[in-house]
Design an enzyme around this catalytic site. Structure first.
Site: not given
Ligand code: BG6
Length: 501
Positions: A25, A192-193, A195, A229, A253, A344, A352
């Protein structure tokens, strides 16, 4: 206590209270992502009225000190319009902290007692969020499962990547977790799933008749899945160096995005049906040929204001770790035979962005070749799904420039999420995924055979990189990455997509 909106979904089964326990935490992920996501769910009325959130970590502090630490990470506005600051204190009143070691069963028993006290005899669903380094996954999962599991309801466990470093270590981890947790209780998260635009890939494909017939080698020339990024590892080098960009971003991802893009239509929207199709397509990916892989590592920026990867103090001197990778993958099935999937991923690049770009074949016998004034391939249609930032879907078309005469140009038919759905309205990936765990929906989580297939694909190439001591090509911080990525694309007659404005 009132939550701002009425509770939309009750807990699964008969549970009367939800207890979430965040292990690790005091870490960065918990502070930046997990707590804000739980708060947003509370604010949006997606949590049951009765819930508590326990934080568990080694640092010795009181609940008051802990709550002070997370207060600053909670948003004061959930969207551009709504001020939610008054709910922050209501939420924090439900948050507690328990200090303990990660390998001491007695500390976990103390935690269980503290949670039980708050549950006050109600039947409870418990969710454990393992926001901890991989080295302590197993002891924490075991101790939590053995000593903190709910005795009156379900227990679900959210596990964060990395799920191992290769096929063997991933299997070891899976087997160790399986000693105490059933697969049905285990939620392997790949954010990523969660998003918005990644979830929309299947909707776009399977609910629009205009796209389904185009979705194959007959019409698609190549698919580009890119992640970039504009910052480096900055202080995270210690973790990153042990993994590298392929394990950090590509094996999970980007492969997940590719699987959703390329899979066959599932029998239904059930989690098992979707994941069956993803596993199938991952297994159909041809073993990766090192000749189709380009590795890079960032060095100082041209003006020397930005550090190189090796300047990061947490990175071992002389490290060959790749911070950039580009590769061409092929799916050996009837639908995708011969279509290059160019992947890539890189850190410290010029921008980004994450997107999927589909380049179609040129229109055969193009009547307007002359007016378009370029090679027909350059004027082929493109469908772009921009995952972030500024979520958008756009379709690049050839169209007449208005006016007298006949001049043609490419123009975009676009769906910009901000313009269409309002700014700041999209839920964070973690919010969606934690809600799915509360509701027992596993569609967006990685099943063990999917993980296994992903590691089978990447482990040989990762071993080859390590065994052959392959040196990454250096690229300056803030650049477009190593030049090798362009040679790789041109080998398949592909140009990496340009920037969309
Ligand atoms: C994480 C990686 O899984 O994803 C990070 O470990 C990366 O290295 C991050 O920065 C990217 O996530 P997002 O949501 O910011 O694109």
């Amino acid at each position: 206590m009132d939550s701002p909106k009425s509770l939309k979904k009750a807990l699964d089964g008969d549970a009367e209270i939800l207890s979430i326990c965040v292990f690790g935490a005091s870490g960065d992920l918990a502070k930046k992502k997990v707590y804000p996501a739980i708060f947003a769910l509370f604010y949006e009325g997606h949590l049951p009225e009765d819930f508590v959130v326990f934080g568990y970590a080694r640092s010795d502090m009181t609940t008051e000190t802990f709550v002070d630490k997370i207060r600053s990470s909670l948003p004061r506005r959930v969207s551009s319009k709504v001020d939610c600051s008054e709910y922050v204190e209501k939420f924090l009143a439900k948050c507690f902290y328990q200090a303990g070691q990660y390998d001491d069963p007695d500390d976990f028993k103390t935690l269980a007692t503290a949670i039980s006290e708050k549950e006050a005899g109600k039947s409870a669903m418990r969710i454990f969020y393992l926001s901890i380094p991989p080295s302590i996954f197993v002891p924490v999962a075991q101790n939590a499962a053995r000593h903190v599991s709910s005795l009156s309801g379900e227990t679900r466990v959210i596990v964060e990547k990395p799920f191992g470093r290769d096929l063997d270590s991933s299997r070891e981890l899976t087997n160790a977790l399986a000693e105490d947790l059933k697969e049905s209780q285990t939620y392997r998260i790949d954010h990523y799933l969660g998003k918005e635009l990644v979830e929309n890939i299947t909707v776009l494909r399977f609910s629009n008749i205009i796209f389904s017939p185009l979705w194959s080698r007959t019409h698609i020339r190549n698919v580009q899945i890119t992640f970039s990024e504009n910052f480096g590892t900055e202080g995270r080098g210690g973790y990153f160096d042990n993994y590298g960009i392929i394990r950090d971003v590509v094996q999970n991802h980007l492969l997940q995005v590719m699987a959703l893009f390329a899979m066959e239509e599932p029998a239904s929207l059930d989690a098992e049906d979707i994941r069956d199709e993803k596993v199938k397509v991952i297994k159909s990916i041809r073993p990766i040929d090192m000749a189709n892989v380009v590795l890079g590592q960032y060095k100082k920026s041209g003006d020397e204001t930005k550090p190189g990867y090796l300047d990061d103090e947490t990175v071992p001197p002389g490290s060959r770790c790749a911070t950039f990778a580009a590769m061409a993958l092929f799916v050996d099935n009837a639908r995708w035979d011969g279509v290059p999937f160019l992947i890539k991923a890189g850190k410290a690049l010029h921008k980004r962005e994450a997107e999927v770009r589909i380049q179609f074949h040129h229109a055969p016998g193009n009547l307007y070749k002359k007016q378009l004034g370029a090679t027909s391939d350059m004027n082929s249609n493109e469908l772009i799904i921009r995952i972030q930032p500024d979520e958008a879907i756009y379709l690049r078309l050839n169209s007449k420039i208005p006016g007298l005469g006949m001049r043609l140009d490419q123009t975009d038919l676009d769906l910009q999420y901000k313009a269409k759905f309002g700014a700041g309205e999209l839920p964070d990936a973690y919010e969606r995924l934690i809600l799915d765990v509360v509701q027992g929906d596993k569609r967006l989580f990685i099943r063990n055979d999917e993980l296994e297939a992903a590691w089978k694909l990447f482990t040989p190439v990762l071993n080859q990189i390590e065994n052959d001591n392959i040196n990454p090509e250096l690229y300056p911080y803030g650049s477009r990455g190593p030049i090798g990525a362009h040679y790789l694309a041109s080998r398949y007659n592909v140009r990496w997509g340009d920037t969309y404005n």
